[in-house]
Enzyme design. Structure first.
Site, mmCIF file in Angstrom:
data_model
loop_
_atom_site.group_PDB
_atom_site.id
_atom_site.type_symbol
_atom_site.label_atom_id
_atom_site.label_comp_id
_atom_site.label_asym_id
_atom_site.label_seq_id
_atom_site.Cartn_x
_atom_site.Cartn_y
_atom_site.Cartn_z
ATOM 1 N N THR A 180 63.301 11.564 84.267
ATOM 2 C CA THR A 180 62.927 12.981 84.249
ATOM 3 C C THR A 180 63.837 13.744 83.295
ATOM 4 O OG1 THR A 180 62.132 12.859 86.531
ATOM 5 C CG2 THR A 180 62.633 15.046 85.655
ATOM 6 N N HIS A 194 56.694 19.811 85.732
ATOM 7 C CA HIS A 194 57.420 19.696 87.005
ATOM 8 C C HIS A 194 56.692 20.467 88.111
ATOM 9 C CE1 HIS A 194 61.373 17.859 88.040
ATOM 10 N NE2 HIS A 194 61.189 18.516 89.165
ATOM 11 N N SER A 218 62.456 9.087 94.478
ATOM 12 C CA SER A 218 63.264 10.085 93.786
ATOM 13 C C SER A 218 64.747 9.738 93.846
ATOM 14 C CB SER A 218 63.033 11.459 94.418
ATOM 15 O OG SER A 218 63.969 12.409 93.954
#
Length: 381
Positions: A155, A275, A106
């Site tokens: 994203t 998500h 991430s």
């Protein structure tokens, strides 16, 4: 406690990890309706049992973006993953590497790119948000390329953060959050020692490296909120496509028209995802959104699906609904929080065994064999 299924790791993590971190992973946005539907809609899909077929040679492996995967799944990007186990991103990446599947780091990981990449043999994937600070984005992409990351996951469903009410109650946010977290640490001594003391520094590694100062957990939500860019459009992604030569996956697609736009844009893949129910509550579950998207773009772009997958049967369901592969988020975080690297490895083993059973009893020898015909159309019963 005895771990007999991947779902047992959720309870084990709830016991070991302090509430502010457990509920950060476990919760969703607003009333958590989409969070619940992600799971229930998958559970309600019936598999079609077929028997008396030779299933002695069964293969769960796939090739995705030139990489060989032992099973059709990728560990999804999870922010602050290093708060669930000591240097958690490293442990999760090593588990994925050992089991032959990719790990996605991430943007807002605890461990920076430069710490995780050398700890594994296979290239990891890297996830990036569209942020107002384009300098940070460029810096992150350069570092990901230098570290040998193979695939970029972009994203796009966070131009603004969702309201996560549960975080207010757990201590992740809300009044007196700092003292509440300290008190929770006292009641979770193993975590406090293993992660709280031995797992330092508790900073956002990728952000801190760029900023030249420590960005800690208390700065986490504020930094993200300030940097999310609600003006994002497909045009903003063009310079990234030019800069990044490797496979690029757009994460956060729920509508067939957006999936078609991703094809026109030149993306290599999409992730059908809400998500994990953590953004806009009330949207379709990924299981419901997936079939029309597959009808629209299957074969033109690789389709990955996440949100709601809790076992190997769910992976088979997603594949039958039209996905080429899946991503696991909460499932691996629970295992990581409960038992670190060993927990994640065992969780992946459990998922693979469950896939074997489902594929055997639906008579699908390979992943490519899994089609919509593997499901029962309950509307006709």
């Amino acid at each position: 406690m005895i771990i007999s299924s991947a779902s047992d790791y959720r309870e084990a993590a709830r016991r070991r990890v302090p509430p502010f971190m457990f509920h950060y992973a476990d919760g969703g946005s607003y009333a958590e309706q989409t969070l619940a539907r992600n799971v229930s809609d998958l559970e309600n899909i019936a598999l079609r049992q077929r028997v008396l077929k030779d299933m002695s040679e069964l293969d769960t492996s796939i090739e995705l973006f030139g990489e060989k995967l032992s099973m059709p799944t990728i560990l999804a990007p999870v922010g602050a993953c290093g708060m669930y186990a000591r240097r958690g991103e490293v442990q999760a990446a090593q588990a994925a590497d050992n089991k032959g599947v990719p790990f996605t780091l991430s943007t807002v990981s605890i461990c920076p790119i430069e710490e995780v990449a050398p700890a594994i043999k296979r290239p990891m994937w890297f996830q990036l948000y569209v942020l107002k600070d384009r300098g940070f984005m460029k810096n992150a992409l350069e570092r990901a390329k230098a570290a040998g990351c193979s695939t970029l996951v972009f994203t796009v469903d966070m131009p603004t953060p969702g309201a996560r009410y549960r975080d207010m109650h757990s201590g992740m946010s809300g009044p007196y959050k700092e003292i509440r977290r300290v008190l929770q640490g006292f009641t979770h001594p193993f975590w406090a020692y293993d992660v709280g003391i031995k797992g330092k520094p508790h900073t956002l590694g990728n952000v801190s490296t760029y900023m030249g100062r420590q960005i800690g957990l208390d700065d986490y939500i504020g930094w993200l909120t300030e940097n999310f860019d609600p003006s994002i459009s497909w045009k903003d992604l063009e310079w990234i496509r030019e800069f990044w030569e490797g496979p690029m996956v757009i994460k956060g697609i729920l509508d067939p028209e957006d999936a078609k736009d991703a094809v026109r844009f030149g993306a290599d893949g999409i992730v059908v995802s809400n998500h994990g129910g953590r953004q806009l509550d009330g949207v379709l579950s990924s299981a419901r959104a997936l079939p029309p998207i597959a009808d629209a773009v299957k074969g033109d772009i690789k389709i990955i699906a996440d949100s709601g997958i809790r076992n190997g049967l769910d992976i088979v369901r997603m594949l039958a609904l039209g996905a080429d592969a899946t991503m696991l988020g909460r499932a691996f975080v629970y295992a990581l929080g409960a038992a670190g690297r060993q927990g994640v490895e065992n969780m992946l083993d459990i998922f693979k065994k469950e896939m074997h059973v489902a594929m055997t009893l639906t008579s699908n020898r390979t992943i490519a064999d899994i089609k919509p015909e593997a499901l029962v159309d309950l509307s006709k019963l």
